[in-house]
Every structure is written in C-alpha cells, then in structure tokens.
Design a protein around this motif. Structure first.
Motif, PDB file in Angstrom:
ATOM      1  N   THR A   1      42.448  36.936  50.818  1.00 48.15           N
ATOM      2  CA  THR A   1      43.207  35.991  50.793  1.00 48.15           C
ATOM      3  C   THR A   1      44.779  36.188  50.688  1.00 48.15           C
ATOM      4  O   THR A   1      45.273  37.291  50.333  1.00 48.15           O
ATOM      5  N   GLN A   2      45.572  34.866  50.480  1.00 47.38           N
ATOM      6  CA  GLN A   2      47.141  35.401  50.447  1.00 47.38           C
ATOM      7  C   GLN A   2      47.728  35.938  49.122  1.00 47.38           C
ATOM      8  O   GLN A   2      48.319  36.811  49.299  1.00 47.38           O
ATOM      9  N   ARG A   3      46.712  35.580  48.270  1.00 46.63           N
ATOM     10  CA  ARG A   3      46.915  36.291  46.733  1.00 46.63           C
ATOM     11  C   ARG A   3      46.339  37.590  46.664  1.00 46.63           C
ATOM     12  O   ARG A   3      46.333  38.343  45.692  1.00 46.63           O
ATOM     13  N   GLY A   4      45.982  38.154  47.662  1.00 45.44           N
ATOM     14  CA  GLY A   4      45.225  39.830  47.776  1.00 45.44           C
ATOM     15  C   GLY A   4      43.851  39.563  47.358  1.00 45.44           C
ATOM     16  O   GLY A   4      42.995  40.729  46.800  1.00 45.44           O
ATOM     17  N   VAL A   5      42.980  38.663  47.042  1.00 48.76           N
ATOM     18  CA  VAL A   5      41.530  38.577  46.768  1.00 48.76           C
ATOM     19  C   VAL A   5      40.806  38.780  47.583  1.00 48.76           C
ATOM     20  O   VAL A   5      40.742  38.110  48.835  1.00 48.76           O
ATOM     21  N   ILE A   6      39.727  39.732  47.682  1.00 49.70           N
ATOM     22  CA  ILE A   6      38.654  39.821  48.430  1.00 49.70           C
ATOM     23  C   ILE A   6      37.468  39.514  47.726  1.00 49.70           C
ATOM     24  O   ILE A   6      37.153  39.992  46.828  1.00 49.70           O
TER      25      ILE A   6
END
Length: 83
Positions: free
Chosen positions: A9-14
């Motif tokens: 995601t945009q915030r670096g969440v996988i």
C-alpha cells in the motif's frame, strides 16, 4: 507452496495472506526479520526471548505433569508459610 502475489500500500504495508497467517500462527503484533539478499527479500517471524523461555518452561511443566494452576497453588502455599 508456490509464490503468492501481494501488493504494497501507499504507506508501505504488505498484507500476509490469511492462509499463511493461520498456517504459521502469525498474529497481530508479531515481529519479523527482513533480509535483503540483492533485491530478494526473505522474511521470517521472530520469537522474543521471553516467548522462548515461556515455551521451554511450559514444555518442562507438561513433561512433569505440572500445570499453571498447580504452580500457582504451590506459590500460594509457599507465601502462606512465609507469612
């Protein structure tokens, strides 16, 4: 198991797929080690030292037939004796 496609995601969440979380007992708040091997990422769950000690103690209790309840009863009796 083959490869699984995930998206960051945009915030670096996988997100780790539910099937893998359930298979490996991964829970919210668990920590991981992430190793970068020339652009190939290897991720493995970490177990805290406290968790390792707790697992070892629980295993030893189970082998000797002890339970948390019997240990707490013994502790309570010891406290009463020491007054």
């Amino acid at each position: 198991m083959g490869s699984i496609k995930v998206q960051m995601t945009q915030r670096g969440v996988i997100t780790i797929p539910k099937s893998l979380r359930e298979s490996y007992g991964i829970r919210t708040g668990d920590t991981f080690s992430l190793i970068d091997i020339g652009g190939v990422f290897v991720m493995a769950p970490l177990q805290s030292e406290i968790d390792k000690i707790a697992d070892k103690v629980a295993s030893q209790w189970a082998e000797s037939g002890e339970t948390l309840e019997t240990m707490l009863q013994a502790l309570s009796k010891e406290r009463e004796q020491r007054g």
